[in-house]
Design a protein around this motif. Structure first.
Motif, PDB file in Angstrom:
ATOM      1  N   THR A 194       5.570  -6.440   5.634  1.00 46.71           N
ATOM      2  CA  THR A 194       6.777  -6.220   6.394  1.00 46.71           C
ATOM      3  C   THR A 194       7.656  -5.052   5.659  1.00 46.71           C
ATOM      4  O   THR A 194       8.542  -4.718   6.196  1.00 46.71           O
ATOM      5  CB  THR A 194       7.827  -7.439   6.343  1.00 46.71           C
ATOM      6  N   LEU A 195       7.127  -4.670   4.522  1.00 48.46           N
ATOM      7  CA  LEU A 195       7.613  -3.531   3.883  1.00 48.46           C
ATOM      8  C   LEU A 195       6.520  -2.309   3.868  1.00 48.46           C
ATOM      9  O   LEU A 195       7.017  -1.285   3.086  1.00 48.46           O
ATOM     10  CB  LEU A 195       8.014  -3.820   2.444  1.00 48.46           C
ATOM     11  N   LYS A 246       0.620  -1.079   0.045  1.00 45.56           N
ATOM     12  CA  LYS A 246       0.088  -0.084  -0.112  1.00 45.56           C
ATOM     13  C   LYS A 246       0.648   1.389  -0.102  1.00 45.56           C
ATOM     14  O   LYS A 246       0.382   2.285  -0.730  1.00 45.56           O
ATOM     15  CB  LYS A 246      -0.807  -0.011   1.250  1.00 45.56           C
ATOM     16  N   ALA A 247       1.830   1.329   0.876  1.00 44.83           N
ATOM     17  CA  ALA A 247       2.916   2.450   0.608  1.00 44.83           C
ATOM     18  C   ALA A 247       3.301   2.792  -0.496  1.00 44.83           C
ATOM     19  O   ALA A 247       3.844   1.998  -1.237  1.00 44.83           O
ATOM     20  CB  ALA A 247       4.171   2.125   1.805  1.00 44.83           C
ATOM     21  N   PRO A 248       3.460   4.089  -0.832  1.00 47.11           N
ATOM     22  CA  PRO A 248       4.083   4.423  -2.043  1.00 47.11           C
ATOM     23  C   PRO A 248       5.415   4.351  -2.328  1.00 47.11           C
ATOM     24  O   PRO A 248       5.912   4.339  -1.100  1.00 47.11           O
ATOM     25  CB  PRO A 248       3.362   6.051  -2.357  1.00 47.11           C
ATOM     26  N   ASP A 249       5.903   4.062  -3.394  1.00 50.23           N
ATOM     27  CA  ASP A 249       7.448   3.983  -3.885  1.00 50.23           C
ATOM     28  C   ASP A 249       8.206   2.968  -3.096  1.00 50.23           C
ATOM     29  O   ASP A 249       9.298   3.417  -2.808  1.00 50.23           O
ATOM     30  CB  ASP A 249       7.923   5.593  -3.507  1.00 50.23           C
ATOM     31  N   VAL A 250       7.351   2.051  -2.675  1.00 46.91           N
ATOM     32  CA  VAL A 250       8.152   0.786  -2.094  1.00 46.91           C
ATOM     33  C   VAL A 250       8.066  -0.291  -2.970  1.00 46.91           C
ATOM     34  O   VAL A 250       6.780  -0.779  -3.321  1.00 46.91           O
ATOM     35  CB  VAL A 250       7.490   0.431  -0.523  1.00 46.91           C
ATOM     36  N   ALA A 251       8.860  -1.110  -3.066  1.00 47.68           N
ATOM     37  CA  ALA A 251       8.819  -2.147  -4.013  1.00 47.68           C
ATOM     38  C   ALA A 251       9.561  -3.558  -3.142  1.00 47.68           C
ATOM     39  O   ALA A 251      10.528  -3.240  -2.513  1.00 47.68           O
ATOM     40  CB  ALA A 251       9.552  -1.993  -5.405  1.00 47.68           C
ATOM     41  N   GLU A 252       9.212  -4.629  -3.632  1.00 50.42           N
ATOM     42  CA  GLU A 252       9.454  -5.919  -3.000  1.00 50.42           C
ATOM     43  C   GLU A 252      10.676  -6.365  -3.831  1.00 50.42           C
ATOM     44  O   GLU A 252      10.176  -6.396  -5.095  1.00 50.42           O
ATOM     45  CB  GLU A 252       8.471  -6.886  -2.708  1.00 50.42           C
ATOM     46  N   LEU A 253      11.535  -6.738  -3.789  1.00 46.54           N
ATOM     47  CA  LEU A 253      12.603  -7.587  -4.506  1.00 46.54           C
ATOM     48  C   LEU A 253      11.984  -8.877  -4.662  1.00 46.54           C
ATOM     49  O   LEU A 253      12.193  -9.909  -3.716  1.00 46.54           O
ATOM     50  CB  LEU A 253      14.039  -7.817  -3.678  1.00 46.54           C
ATOM     51  N   ALA A 254      11.365  -9.281  -5.752  1.00 46.19           N
ATOM     52  CA  ALA A 254      10.758 -10.507  -6.059  1.00 46.19           C
ATOM     53  C   ALA A 254      10.893 -10.805  -7.675  1.00 46.19           C
ATOM     54  O   ALA A 254      11.131  -9.852  -8.273  1.00 46.19           O
ATOM     55  CB  ALA A 254       9.322 -10.550  -5.470  1.00 46.19           C
ATOM     56  N   TYR A 255      10.482 -11.980  -8.109  1.00 47.34           N
ATOM     57  CA  TYR A 255      10.641 -12.271  -9.402  1.00 47.34           C
ATOM     58  C   TYR A 255       9.534 -11.642 -10.186  1.00 47.34           C
ATOM     59  O   TYR A 255       8.361 -11.446  -9.804  1.00 47.34           O
ATOM     60  CB  TYR A 255      10.287 -13.783  -9.688  1.00 47.34           C
ATOM     61  N   SER A 256       9.840 -11.398 -11.626  1.00 46.66           N
ATOM     62  CA  SER A 256       8.985 -10.608 -12.452  1.00 46.66           C
ATOM     63  C   SER A 256       8.176 -11.554 -13.079  1.00 46.66           C
ATOM     64  O   SER A 256       7.066 -11.226 -13.687  1.00 46.66           O
ATOM     65  CB  SER A 256       9.901 -10.123 -13.392  1.00 46.66           C
ATOM     66  N   LYS A 257       8.477 -13.070 -12.938  1.00 52.40           N
ATOM     67  CA  LYS A 257       7.528 -14.136 -13.672  1.00 52.40           C
ATOM     68  C   LYS A 257       7.476 -15.122 -12.219  1.00 52.40           C
ATOM     69  O   LYS A 257       8.226 -15.221 -11.556  1.00 52.40           O
ATOM     70  CB  LYS A 257       8.170 -14.624 -14.775  1.00 52.40           C
ATOM     71  N   THR A 258       6.281 -15.984 -12.277  1.00 52.44           N
ATOM     72  CA  THR A 258       5.957 -16.830 -11.481  1.00 52.44           C
ATOM     73  C   THR A 258       5.935 -18.348 -12.213  1.00 52.44           C
ATOM     74  O   THR A 258       5.112 -18.346 -13.058  1.00 52.44           O
ATOM     75  CB  THR A 258       4.692 -16.486 -10.739  1.00 52.44           C
ATOM     76  N   PRO A 259       6.957 -19.100 -12.017  1.00 54.83           N
ATOM     77  CA  PRO A 259       6.782 -20.484 -12.743  1.00 54.83           C
ATOM     78  C   PRO A 259       5.374 -21.349 -12.298  1.00 54.83           C
ATOM     79  O   PRO A 259       5.129 -21.184 -11.064  1.00 54.83           O
ATOM     80  CB  PRO A 259       8.010 -21.240 -12.491  1.00 54.83           C
ATOM     81  N   VAL A 260       4.737 -21.789 -13.396  1.00 55.75           N
ATOM     82  CA  VAL A 260       3.416 -22.513 -12.761  1.00 55.75           C
ATOM     83  C   VAL A 260       3.857 -23.834 -12.087  1.00 55.75           C
ATOM     84  O   VAL A 260       3.470 -24.114 -11.104  1.00 55.75           O
ATOM     85  CB  VAL A 260       2.758 -23.076 -14.107  1.00 55.75           C
ATOM     86  N   ALA A 261       4.962 -24.325 -12.475  1.00 51.45           N
ATOM     87  CA  ALA A 261       5.493 -25.485 -11.831  1.00 51.45           C
ATOM     88  C   ALA A 261       5.611 -25.195 -10.256  1.00 51.45           C
ATOM     89  O   ALA A 261       5.423 -26.059  -9.517  1.00 51.45           O
ATOM     90  CB  ALA A 261       6.624 -26.031 -12.578  1.00 51.45           C
ATOM     91  N   SER A 262       5.970 -23.992 -10.021  1.00 48.87           N
ATOM     92  CA  SER A 262       6.381 -23.639  -8.583  1.00 48.87           C
ATOM     93  C   SER A 262       5.029 -23.337  -7.943  1.00 48.87           C
ATOM     94  O   SER A 262       4.852 -23.704  -6.797  1.00 48.87           O
ATOM     95  CB  SER A 262       7.178 -22.371  -8.597  1.00 48.87           C
TER      96      SER A 262
END
Length: 252
Positions: A226-227, A147-163
């Motif tokens: 948490t962010l 919700k907070a503006p200008d905050v980004a999570e370091l996470a994958y740009s794609k999500t594997p369907v297998a995962s």
């Protein structure tokens, strides 16, 4: 299988030595330790020994994640738990999203865990089930629900369907064994969450058999709390919960 890609900056495991109470700090599905660093640093500053392991296949490239299984993710967390257990008198576990699912798994497997703290933990996520039926190899990212503006999570740009399929299998196993969770449990849940329905937290509270269980509603954060705007509240609540449990043990 070895990972093919290097670990991203700020996605590394981190360890902060403190007192004889350890806290395993566990990130979530497609995420990294970056989402847990503020919480980990806060807990270390108030005197706890903190370890945040990077789950295998996370924090590098989504192709690495695609090649891992939920057993690999569990192994990363269990290795972290054993590292803290060897160094500390007792160990607590705090987890975000699938990190909360992992915290529940650890509590089911290791009854000597002193307590768990779950932040928007996932055990049902009915909204994920259609994703596993997608015929494409990769889905759009699910990270950075903040919700907070200008905050980004370091996470994958794609999500594997297998995962996604691996995660669904894992959460079903954990959900089927919730009655085995007997340790003190703090559940922190965002009122508005676009990834894991808040009802998952109520399901957890209804099915664990812990005598001491508390719920805190986060009014000003989305999934990656948490962010988000409530990160200080979460940190204070977790520190107070650990202190409360230890004071109870001391008196008894």
């Amino acid at each position: 299988m070895a990972e093919k890609y290097p670990v991203l900056q700020n996605a590394e495991s981190f360890f902060m030595e403190g007192g004889d109470i350890g806290v395993l700090v566990q990130h979530g599905f497609t995420g990294t330790t970056q989402s847990m660093r503020f919480l980990g640093e806060f807990l270390a500053q108030v005197g706890f020994t903190v370890y945040a392991p990077r789950l295998k296949g996370h924090g590098t490239h989504y192709e690495d994640m695609e090649a891992t299984s939920y057993e690999d993710w569990i192994a990363s967390a269990e290795e972290g738990y054993q590292k803290l257990k060897a160094a500390c008198r007792e160990v607590f576990v705090v987890g975000l999203s699938m990190g909360g699912t992992i915290a529940l798994h650890l509590a089911e497997e290791y009854p000597d865990i002193a307590g768990i703290m779950l932040i928007n933990a996932a055990v049902r996520v009915k909204n994920f089930e259609p994703l596993a039926k997608e015929t494409t190899r990769y889905l759009d990212a699910i990270g950075s629900d903040i919700k907070a503006p200008d905050v980004a999570e370091l996470a994958y740009s794609k999500t594997p369907v297998a995962s996604v399929k691996q995660f669904l299998t894992f959460k079903d196993i954990v959900a089927s064994r919730l009655s085995a969770v007997t340790c003190p449990t703090l559940v922190l849940v965002s009122r508005e969450d676009h990834v894991v329905p808040p009802e998952d937290s109520d399901y957890i509270l209804a099915h664990i058999t812990s005598e001491l269980k508390e719920k805190v509603v986060l009014e000003n954060s989305y999934h990656v709390a948490t962010l988000d705007n409530d990160k200080e509240l979460i940190a204070r609540q977790c520190a107070a919960f650990i202190s409360e449990i230890n004071q109870m043990k001391t008196k008894s």
